[in-house]
Write a protein that holds these residues in place. Structure first.
Motif, PDB file in Angstrom:
ATOM      1  N   ILE A 276     -66.600  20.912  -9.796  1.00 47.94           N
ATOM      2  CA  ILE A 276     -66.337  20.957 -11.189  1.00 47.94           C
ATOM      3  C   ILE A 276     -65.876  19.666 -11.716  1.00 47.94           C
ATOM      4  N   TRP A 277     -66.644  19.054 -12.302  1.00 46.18           N
ATOM      5  CA  TRP A 277     -66.124  17.504 -12.851  1.00 46.18           C
ATOM      6  C   TRP A 277     -65.859  17.753 -14.264  1.00 46.18           C
ATOM      7  N   PHE A 278     -64.590  17.493 -14.499  1.00 48.98           N
ATOM      8  CA  PHE A 278     -64.003  17.691 -16.188  1.00 48.98           C
ATOM      9  C   PHE A 278     -64.262  16.343 -16.877  1.00 48.98           C
ATOM     10  N   ARG A 279     -64.844  16.332 -17.840  1.00 45.49           N
ATOM     11  CA  ARG A 279     -64.925  15.473 -18.871  1.00 45.49           C
ATOM     12  C   ARG A 279     -64.589  15.941 -20.120  1.00 45.49           C
ATOM     13  N   PHE A 280     -63.785  15.419 -21.040  1.00 41.48           N
ATOM     14  CA  PHE A 280     -63.436  16.078 -22.128  1.00 41.48           C
ATOM     15  C   PHE A 280     -64.234  15.846 -23.460  1.00 41.48           C
ATOM     16  N   ARG A 382     -65.259  24.304  -4.618  1.00 42.78           N
ATOM     17  CA  ARG A 382     -64.113  23.853  -3.687  1.00 42.78           C
ATOM     18  C   ARG A 382     -63.410  22.862  -4.310  1.00 42.78           C
ATOM     19  N   THR A 383     -63.779  22.014  -5.138  1.00 49.97           N
ATOM     20  CA  THR A 383     -63.207  20.807  -5.716  1.00 49.97           C
ATOM     21  C   THR A 383     -63.090  20.681  -7.057  1.00 49.97           C
ATOM     22  N   VAL A 384     -62.254  20.209  -7.761  1.00 52.28           N
ATOM     23  CA  VAL A 384     -62.140  19.813  -9.178  1.00 52.28           C
ATOM     24  C   VAL A 384     -61.963  18.273  -9.319  1.00 52.28           C
ATOM     25  N   ARG A 411     -58.929  25.696 -10.882  1.00 54.56           N
ATOM     26  CA  ARG A 411     -60.229  26.410 -10.373  1.00 54.56           C
ATOM     27  C   ARG A 411     -60.849  25.890  -9.048  1.00 54.56           C
ATOM     28  N   ALA A 412     -60.058  25.005  -8.220  1.00 55.91           N
ATOM     29  CA  ALA A 412     -60.289  24.746  -7.051  1.00 55.91           C
ATOM     30  C   ALA A 412     -59.855  25.546  -6.096  1.00 55.91           C
ATOM     31  N   GLY A 413     -60.745  25.803  -4.947  1.00 53.99           N
ATOM     32  CA  GLY A 413     -60.540  26.673  -3.728  1.00 53.99           C
ATOM     33  C   GLY A 413     -61.170  28.240  -4.125  1.00 53.99           C
ATOM     34  N   THR A 419     -60.931  27.729   2.778  1.00 49.86           N
ATOM     35  CA  THR A 419     -59.682  27.744   3.407  1.00 49.86           C
ATOM     36  C   THR A 419     -58.688  26.886   2.673  1.00 49.86           C
ATOM     37  N   GLU A 420     -59.176  25.998   1.786  1.00 46.93           N
ATOM     38  CA  GLU A 420     -58.466  25.083   0.808  1.00 46.93           C
ATOM     39  C   GLU A 420     -59.132  24.533  -0.220  1.00 46.93           C
ATOM     40  N   GLY A 421     -58.534  24.402  -1.398  1.00 43.65           N
ATOM     41  CA  GLY A 421     -59.089  23.652  -2.466  1.00 43.65           C
ATOM     42  C   GLY A 421     -58.685  22.145  -2.611  1.00 43.65           C
ATOM     43  N   HIS A 422     -59.425  21.634  -3.357  1.00 41.12           N
ATOM     44  CA  HIS A 422     -59.191  20.051  -3.604  1.00 41.12           C
ATOM     45  C   HIS A 422     -59.286  19.429  -5.204  1.00 41.12           C
ATOM     46  N   ALA A 423     -58.289  18.864  -5.471  1.00 44.56           N
ATOM     47  CA  ALA A 423     -58.223  18.382  -6.662  1.00 44.56           C
ATOM     48  C   ALA A 423     -58.386  16.665  -6.793  1.00 44.56           C
ATOM     49  N   VAL A 424     -59.211  15.966  -7.277  1.00 48.17           N
ATOM     50  CA  VAL A 424     -59.591  14.743  -7.318  1.00 48.17           C
ATOM     51  C   VAL A 424     -59.525  14.091  -8.380  1.00 48.17           C
TER      52      VAL A 424
END
Length: 758
Positions: A276-280, A382-384, A411-413, A419-424
């Protein structure tokens, strides 16, 4: 069989239907609910706290009662409706939002929190038989614009109804639970801080993915710090004469030193999809999809395309080809078939629901979304990705708070999948690693009240409870509770000082004639330099001849009197500060009532302190929007009479729309002018005591306007000096309901021209 064993049996039967074992915090919350207690559950996103809400619905059904499940947004309501209908059956679950009404008499009804608030205000017959209420995402109570709805609902919910409050992790859960217990009865607070899926923090810069924290030291990773320092030096270096800077390959500058399609491809290479790629902003989400469409990015294979088309056909079967064409269906479908899409509230529901289903199936791999997606909508990834750490608001850009950062990255994971989530976080020159680390590591985000007494709220409280009981209810609010706690030390100090003043008064009173002697000394001090010399001489003689003047402990008594005077002044200052804080809500309420009395929506009894709602006030009581008084005044005075459909739609958009752009200067001046006028009148109603401001929308009539009109005085009409009707005609606000924004705005302007008088 004991009640305890019956409860355990109900819980055991419920658990058996889940297919997985409950965590300890879920068991504790469910047991408390079985014991007839209200429950507050604070747990990280994705930890499974909604299971407690489902158990509440199960208990309601078992007892032949009703359960209302409330959410902050329609998208989440729609999703919970689907989840609960799948669990309990379509016949047992209803849905009530601003758009839909499905089986409202069902024993389990999902609704937005505003709908429940309206039911409580209006005494809806649907409340009959209500035994349980689940308030999902109750931390919305802190939302500046809408949080008051949650607080009002908790305060006005019948005490016999069991309340289940589900919240993200907040640092003052015990304080919030203590307040709920004070206003509603025994409440169990269950806090869980463990994330079921570990979350790793990253920064993406220059196409390279860095860990935010060093796995060895736990501090900000040194490689990341060195790389960004080098990039900043390169960016700041002057251009070499005769050597042009390398030109980007697209006209759209991308974050993190690369174009968005390149960054998505990098995430895919790192096995970090779905994401999920958050843009505001809605426009920003759509622009990101357009950028990907112009590239060669493809995240699906031929087998996925057939499944995607099948889902899309199912969701769009009822939409005509002409409407699909007007909605940009071909481009939207092209993005879906290539594995990416936008998701925001501006999309038509059939498109948005299709994206949600495809993302859940893993067929859409990247969703460019607004922060709405972080509010409980079950689309875990998996990733935000956070493109920026600043979001636009009506008051200008604002940095994300640690709580907002945690909500978004939560929201990640995917539990049971990852087994793991990622915030980028995408690096830009204004982003410092230490800033990101501060957001990621902060675990203190308290829940604070945002309760404001608006016009609709005031009218409904008076109509349902009467003015005295309404004031009592406000004194029981979380806002009042926190205000009292904030001055608890002052209150204790004032209490101590009062006791000390009584002791001093007793000691001074024991010295016979001392009060009279002190009064003579004070008169003498005042007379010197102002009164005739004869008067001064007479007073000095009276002081010297007074018996107290010859007492051996006279100086001690005078020093004690001085200390008493200083202590009394300090205590009065404390009491004033305490009253200013603790009486703020009721002062605002009284100011709002006085203004509504002046406008004819209520009638105030100047002697008994009571208020009575007029017919105009009852209309205001049914208007739920930020600009409630403005809409009520316009309806009462026929300002919108004779508008055609397009003009009325434009007007409705202008009073209901929410702008995220900075207020234009001239609109800001108009709002401040109107606000100052109302503030002066409110001060007249409240008297000398300093009081809190009226609600933000009180004077301006809503969004800051670029098109404004006034109505001249008429028979029973609005006086120009009393009301400045302000509208914001924003193409952004209208874009979701019309493709021809300019034509709609023009219609709105024509409508204002026709209604302008004076």
């Amino acid at each position: 069989m004991s009640v305890c064993k019956q409860d355990e049996s109900r819980l055991a039967r419920f658990t058996a239907t889940l297919g997985f074992a409950l965590d300890d915090f879920q068991l504790r919350a469910c047991r408390a609910l079985d014991e007839g207690r209200d429950v507050l559950v604070c747990a990280p996103t994705g930890s499974g706290k909604t299971v407690v809400g489902e158990f509440a619905a199960t208990l309601a059904l078992a007892g032949e009662g009703k359960c209302f499940y409330t959410t902050p947004i329609k998208a989440l309501s729609n999703q919970k409706y689907s989840d609960l209908a799948a669990r309990f059956g379509d016949d047992h679950v209803g849905l009530l939002t601003g758009d839909l009404s499905l089986r409202p008499h069902a024993p389990v009804v999902v609704m937005t929190t505003e709908v429940l608030r309206s039911m409580l205000h209006g005494g809806s017959p649907l409340l009959a038989g209500l035994t349980h209420v689940v308030m999902d995402e109750v931390h919305y109570l802190a939302d500046r614009d809408r949080g008051a709805v949650w607080e009002e609902t908790i305060l006005t919910l019948p005490p016999a109804v069991r309340l289940v409050s589900l919240s993200a992790t907040v640092s003052n859960a015990e304080e919030f639970g203590e307040w709920i217990g004070r206003v509603r009865g025994p409440t169990t607070v269950v806090v869980e801080e463990h994330r079921p899926v570990p979350l790793w923090q990253h920064v993406l810069a220059g196409g390279r993915l860095f860990d935010l924290f060093s796995p060895v030291t736990g501090t900000v990773d040194e490689q990341l710090v060195r790389y960004i320092a080098h990039r900043q030096l390169v960016e700041a270096a002057p251009a070499v004469p005769g050597r042009a800077r390398r030109r980007r390959r697209t006209a759209t500058p991308g974050p993190a030193g690369a174009d968005r399609p390149e960054l998505v491809a990098r995430l895919e290479a790192e096995d970090l999809l779905p994401a999920i790629w958050f843009r505001f902003s809605r426009a920003g989400c759509d622009a990101a999809v357009d950028e990907c469409l112009r590239s060669s990015l493809r995240l699906t294979d031929s087998g996925d395309v057939d499944r995607i088309r099948s889902v899309v056909e199912m969701h769009t079967a009822t939409v005509s080809p002409a409407d699909l064409d007007a909605l940009g269906f071909a481009e939207w479908l092209d993005g879906l078939e290539r594995g990416f899409a936008a998701h925001h509230a501006g999309m038509v529901p059939v498109f948005r629901h299709a994206v949600e289903e495809l993302f859940g199936l893993g067929l859409v791999r990247v969703v460019f979304a607004t922060e709405t997606l972080a509010v409980g909508v079950n689309m875990p990834a998996r990733t935000v990705v956070l493109e920026r750490l600043v979001k636009p608001t009506a008051d200008g850009p604002e940095r994300l708070t640690p709580g907002e950062y945690t909500q978004l990255t939560g929201r990640a994971g995917r539990r049971g999948i990852d087994t793991e989530g990622h915030a980028v976080v995408l690096w830009t020159p204004e982003v410092q690693p230490a800033t990101v680390a501060g957001l990621a590591s902060t675990r203190t985000y308290p829940l604070t009240s945002s309760l404001r007494v608006g016009y609709n709220t005031a009218v409904n409280l008076v109509d349902r409870l009467g003015a005295p009981a309404a004031r009592d209810l406000l004194r029981r609010s979380f806002a009042q509770y926190q205000a009292e706690k904030s001055v608890a030390a002052l209150t204790a100090a004032a209490r101590t000082n009062t006791a000390r003043l009584r002791d001093m008064d007793s000691e001074l009173a024991a010295a016979e004639g001392f009060p009279e002697y002190l009064a003579l000394r004070d008169r003498l001090v005042s007379a010197r330099g102002t009164a005739p010399s004869e008067t001064v001489t007479a007073l000095a003689r009276a002081v010297r001849s007074h018996p107290v003047h010859r007492r051996g402990d006279r100086d001690r008594l005078l020093a004690l009197a001085d200390r008493r005077h200083t202590l009394d002044d300090d205590t009065d200052t404390m009491r004033t500060r305490i009253a200013t804080v603790t009486d703020r809500l009721t002062d605002t309420f009284d100011g709002v009532l006085a203004l509504l009395d002046e406008r004819g929506h209520v009638l105030l009894d100047p002697h008994g302190g009571h208020a009575y709602v007029t017919d105009d006030g009852r209309r205001l009581a049914r208007i739920y929007c930020a600009n409630d008084l403005l809409v009520a005044e316009c309806l009462r005075n026929g300002v919108w009479a004779g508008l055609d459909a397009a003009e009325l739609a434009a007007v409705a958009s202008s009073v209901l729309g929410e702008s995220r752009s900075r207020v234009p200067a001239r609109a800001g001046r108009a709002r401040r002018r109107a606000g100052r006028g109302l503030a002066r009148r409110r001060q007249r109603h409240l008297g000398r005591r300093p009081a809190a401001p009226l609600p933000a929308h009180a004077g301006s009539g809503g969004p800051d306007g670029v098109v404004r009109t006034r109505c001249a005085a008429g028979a029973g009409g609005v006086r120009a000096r009393d009301l400045d009707l302000g509208f914001q005609v924003s193409e952004h606000n209208l874009s979701d309901s019309s493709h021809n924004c300019r034509a709609t705005v023009s219609s709105c302007e024509r409508a204002f021209d026709r209604t302008r008088c004076g």
